[in-house]
Structures are given as structure tokens and as C-alpha cells.
Motif scaffolding. Structure first.
Motif, PDB file in Angstrom:
ATOM      1  N   MET A 111       0.936  -1.564   0.056  1.00 28.52           N
ATOM      2  CA  MET A 111       0.505   0.329   0.180  1.00 28.52           C
ATOM      3  C   MET A 111       0.780   1.443   0.096  1.00 28.52           C
ATOM      4  SD  MET A 111      -2.714   1.494   2.874  1.00 28.52           S
ATOM      5  CE  MET A 111      -3.402  -0.170   3.229  1.00 28.52           C
ATOM      6  N   GLN A 112       0.177   2.377  -0.757  1.00 30.21           N
ATOM      7  CA  GLN A 112       1.539   3.385  -1.054  1.00 30.21           C
ATOM      8  C   GLN A 112       0.926   4.232   0.238  1.00 30.21           C
ATOM      9  OE1 GLN A 112       3.291   4.298  -3.242  1.00 30.21           O
ATOM     10  NE2 GLN A 112       2.962   2.792  -4.400  1.00 30.21           N
ATOM     11  N   SER A 113       2.301   5.126   0.907  1.00 32.51           N
ATOM     12  CA  SER A 113       2.239   5.847   2.138  1.00 32.51           C
ATOM     13  C   SER A 113       0.647   6.705   1.783  1.00 32.51           C
ATOM     14  CB  SER A 113       3.196   6.879   2.110  1.00 32.51           C
ATOM     15  OG  SER A 113       4.039   5.671   2.124  1.00 32.51           O
ATOM     16  N   LYS A 114       0.307   7.809   0.750  1.00 31.03           N
ATOM     17  CA  LYS A 114      -1.065   8.499   1.071  1.00 31.03           C
ATOM     18  C   LYS A 114      -2.450   7.713   0.666  1.00 31.03           C
ATOM     19  CE  LYS A 114      -2.918  12.036  -2.644  1.00 31.03           C
ATOM     20  NZ  LYS A 114      -2.827  12.432  -3.796  1.00 31.03           N
ATOM     21  N   ASP A 115      -1.949   6.440   0.128  1.00 37.21           N
ATOM     22  CA  ASP A 115      -2.917   5.793   0.483  1.00 37.21           C
ATOM     23  C   ASP A 115      -3.273   4.894   2.103  1.00 37.21           C
ATOM     24  OD1 ASP A 115      -3.572   5.609  -2.497  1.00 37.21           O
ATOM     25  OD2 ASP A 115      -2.646   3.566  -2.776  1.00 37.21           O
ATOM     26  N   ARG A 116      -2.325   4.744   2.925  1.00 41.99           N
ATOM     27  CA  ARG A 116      -2.202   4.621   4.061  1.00 41.99           C
ATOM     28  C   ARG A 116      -2.721   5.723   4.612  1.00 41.99           C
ATOM     29  NH1 ARG A 116       0.040   0.753   5.353  1.00 41.99           N
ATOM     30  NH2 ARG A 116       2.516   1.520   4.134  1.00 41.99           N
ATOM     31  N   ALA A 117      -2.331   7.033   4.855  1.00 39.02           N
ATOM     32  CA  ALA A 117      -3.166   8.517   5.753  1.00 39.02           C
ATOM     33  C   ALA A 117      -4.227   8.677   5.383  1.00 39.02           C
ATOM     34  CB  ALA A 117      -2.349   9.304   4.614  1.00 39.02           C
ATOM     35  N   ILE A 118      -4.777   8.317   3.767  1.00 41.83           N
ATOM     36  CA  ILE A 118      -5.666   8.621   3.327  1.00 41.83           C
ATOM     37  C   ILE A 118      -6.978   7.705   4.617  1.00 41.83           C
ATOM     38  CG2 ILE A 118      -7.798   8.918   1.362  1.00 41.83           C
ATOM     39  CD1 ILE A 118      -6.130   9.992  -0.295  1.00 41.83           C
ATOM     40  N   LEU A 119      -7.238   6.662   4.596  1.00 41.32           N
ATOM     41  CA  LEU A 119      -7.564   5.763   4.873  1.00 41.32           C
ATOM     42  C   LEU A 119      -7.518   6.054   6.421  1.00 41.32           C
ATOM     43  CD1 LEU A 119      -6.363   2.253   3.310  1.00 41.32           C
ATOM     44  CD2 LEU A 119      -8.770   2.674   3.247  1.00 41.32           C
ATOM     45  N   CYS A 120      -6.573   6.681   6.929  1.00 38.41           N
ATOM     46  CA  CYS A 120      -5.823   6.577   8.518  1.00 38.41           C
ATOM     47  C   CYS A 120      -6.923   8.112   8.307  1.00 38.41           C
ATOM     48  CB  CYS A 120      -4.685   7.263   8.388  1.00 38.41           C
ATOM     49  SG  CYS A 120      -3.861   5.745   8.924  1.00 38.41           S
ATOM     50  N   ALA A 121      -7.591   8.575   8.034  1.00 41.06           N
ATOM     51  CA  ALA A 121      -8.627   9.801   7.650  1.00 41.06           C
ATOM     52  C   ALA A 121      -9.501   9.363   7.423  1.00 41.06           C
ATOM     53  CB  ALA A 121      -8.137  10.598   6.741  1.00 41.06           C
ATOM     54  N   ALA A 122      -9.585   8.709   6.622  1.00 41.77           N
ATOM     55  CA  ALA A 122     -11.191   8.135   6.305  1.00 41.77           C
ATOM     56  C   ALA A 122     -11.779   6.604   7.920  1.00 41.77           C
ATOM     57  CB  ALA A 122     -11.207   7.067   5.332  1.00 41.77           C
ATOM     58  N   THR A 152      -6.496  16.055   0.176  1.00 38.12           N
ATOM     59  CA  THR A 152      -7.688  16.878   0.110  1.00 38.12           C
ATOM     60  C   THR A 152      -8.245  15.724   0.790  1.00 38.12           C
ATOM     61  OG1 THR A 152      -7.944  18.239  -1.326  1.00 38.12           O
ATOM     62  CG2 THR A 152      -9.942  17.098  -1.367  1.00 38.12           C
ATOM     63  N   VAL A 153      -9.050  15.194   1.816  1.00 36.51           N
ATOM     64  CA  VAL A 153      -9.345  13.669   1.995  1.00 36.51           C
ATOM     65  C   VAL A 153     -10.826  13.946   1.400  1.00 36.51           C
ATOM     66  CG1 VAL A 153     -10.767  12.633   3.651  1.00 36.51           C
ATOM     67  CG2 VAL A 153      -8.378  13.731   4.390  1.00 36.51           C
ATOM     68  N   PRO A 154     -10.804  13.417   0.405  1.00 32.08           N
ATOM     69  CA  PRO A 154     -12.127  12.783  -0.166  1.00 32.08           C
ATOM     70  C   PRO A 154     -13.764  13.022   0.488  1.00 32.08           C
ATOM     71  CG  PRO A 154     -10.878  10.814  -0.496  1.00 32.08           C
ATOM     72  CD  PRO A 154     -10.181  11.856   0.151  1.00 32.08           C
ATOM     73  N   ASP A 155     -14.373  13.921  -0.523  1.00 33.41           N
ATOM     74  CA  ASP A 155     -15.765  13.817   0.350  1.00 33.41           C
ATOM     75  C   ASP A 155     -16.494  12.204   0.775  1.00 33.41           C
ATOM     76  OD1 ASP A 155     -15.152  16.976   0.054  1.00 33.41           O
ATOM     77  OD2 ASP A 155     -16.440  17.446  -1.674  1.00 33.41           O
ATOM     78  N   GLU A 156     -16.394  11.110   0.564  1.00 30.72           N
ATOM     79  CA  GLU A 156     -17.155  10.567   1.040  1.00 30.72           C
ATOM     80  C   GLU A 156     -16.627   9.712   2.118  1.00 30.72           C
ATOM     81  OE1 GLU A 156     -14.985   6.957  -0.874  1.00 30.72           O
ATOM     82  OE2 GLU A 156     -15.342   8.652  -2.615  1.00 30.72           O
ATOM     83  N   TYR A 157     -15.255  10.410   2.194  1.00 27.57           N
ATOM     84  CA  TYR A 157     -15.349  10.429   4.476  1.00 27.57           C
ATOM     85  C   TYR A 157     -15.784  10.652   5.039  1.00 27.57           C
ATOM     86  CZ  TYR A 157     -12.195   7.308   1.733  1.00 27.57           C
ATOM     87  OH  TYR A 157     -12.016   5.503   0.389  1.00 27.57           O
TER      88      TYR A 157
END
Length: 126
Positions: free
Chosen positions: A1-12, A112-117
Motif C-alpha cells: 500500500m502506498q503511503s498516501k493511500d494509508r494516510a487517506i485511510l487513516c483519515a477515513a 484533500t480527504v475525499p468528500d465521501e469520508y
């Protein structure tokens, strides 16, 4: 998993527990410690703990990823989850204001964290 993807998941996962003022900062190039910094706020020690557990358990269950270190879980005022490439800081508001990581990392690009989260945007859209 890419770092950015992990970071966005943490935010979600943080937003699932209604964390607020969630900011995802890209600090690679500014820090040798990590690539991304997630800063979030909870309204009480229990909420701060719930946000941290949501992130920890979500990444472990769904992505077989555990933090390298966890600090502050018992107190619930400021919890740090260290995933190496992503560091997560969850604060109660007065503690966040006092340490001002937002100001310390003001040169970092905000991701930017996607709006869906975003729970705040979902409830206002209904």
C-alpha cells in the motif's frame, strides 16, 4: 500500500468516529521521520480513544497493518499512532491548540480527504 493511500485511510477511519478538524499534511521533504501527518480532534478522552482504535483496528483488519508504536492511549488526551510513513495525532482540542502542530507544519501541503469520508458534509447534504 502506498503511503498516501494509508494516510487517506487513516483519515477515513478517524472520520468514521466523527473526529473533526481532520487535516492530512504531506511532510516528506520537510521531515525525515515520516511522509504524512494526520491531525484530528476528538471532543473527549473516550472519543479520542475511539478514533485511535478505529484507525488501529481498521488498518489491522482490512490491510494487515499494525502501528510501529502507540502512545497516550490510556489517557486519551493526545494519542500518537506511528505507522512509519504516516504519523497520526489525535488530540482533545485544548491539547491540540497548546502544541499547535498545525502551525508547526504550516509549510506542508495539505492533502484533500475525499468528500465521501466526511461525516459533516454527509449530514449537511441530507
Amino acid at each position: 500500500m502506498q503511503s498516501k493511500d494509508r494516510a487517506i485511510l487513516c483519515a477515513a477511519y478517524a472520520l468514521e468516529k466523527k473526529a473533526y478538524n481532520v487535516r492530512l499534511l504531506e511532510v516528506k521533504g520537510l521531515s525525515s521521520l515520516t511522509d504524512y501527518l494526520l491531525i484530528a480532534t476528538g471532543r473527549s478522552d473516550r472519543q479520542v480513544q475511539a478514533v485511535a482504535e478505529s484507525i488501529r483496528l481498521g488498518l489491522k483488519k482490512d490491510h494487515e497493518t499494525s502501528p510501529l508504536a502507540v502512545e497516550g492511549m490510556n489517557e486519551g488526551r493526545w494519542i500518537l499512532l506511528d505507522y512509519g510513513d504516516v504519523m497520526v495525532h489525535i488530540f482533545q482540542e485544548p491539547i491540540r491548540d497548546f502544541y499547535d502542530l498545525d502551525g508547526l507544519w504550516n509549510e506542508a501541503a495539505e492533502i484533500t480527504v475525499p468528500d465521501e469520508y466526511h461525516w459533516e458534509r454527509k449530514s449537511s447534504a441530507q
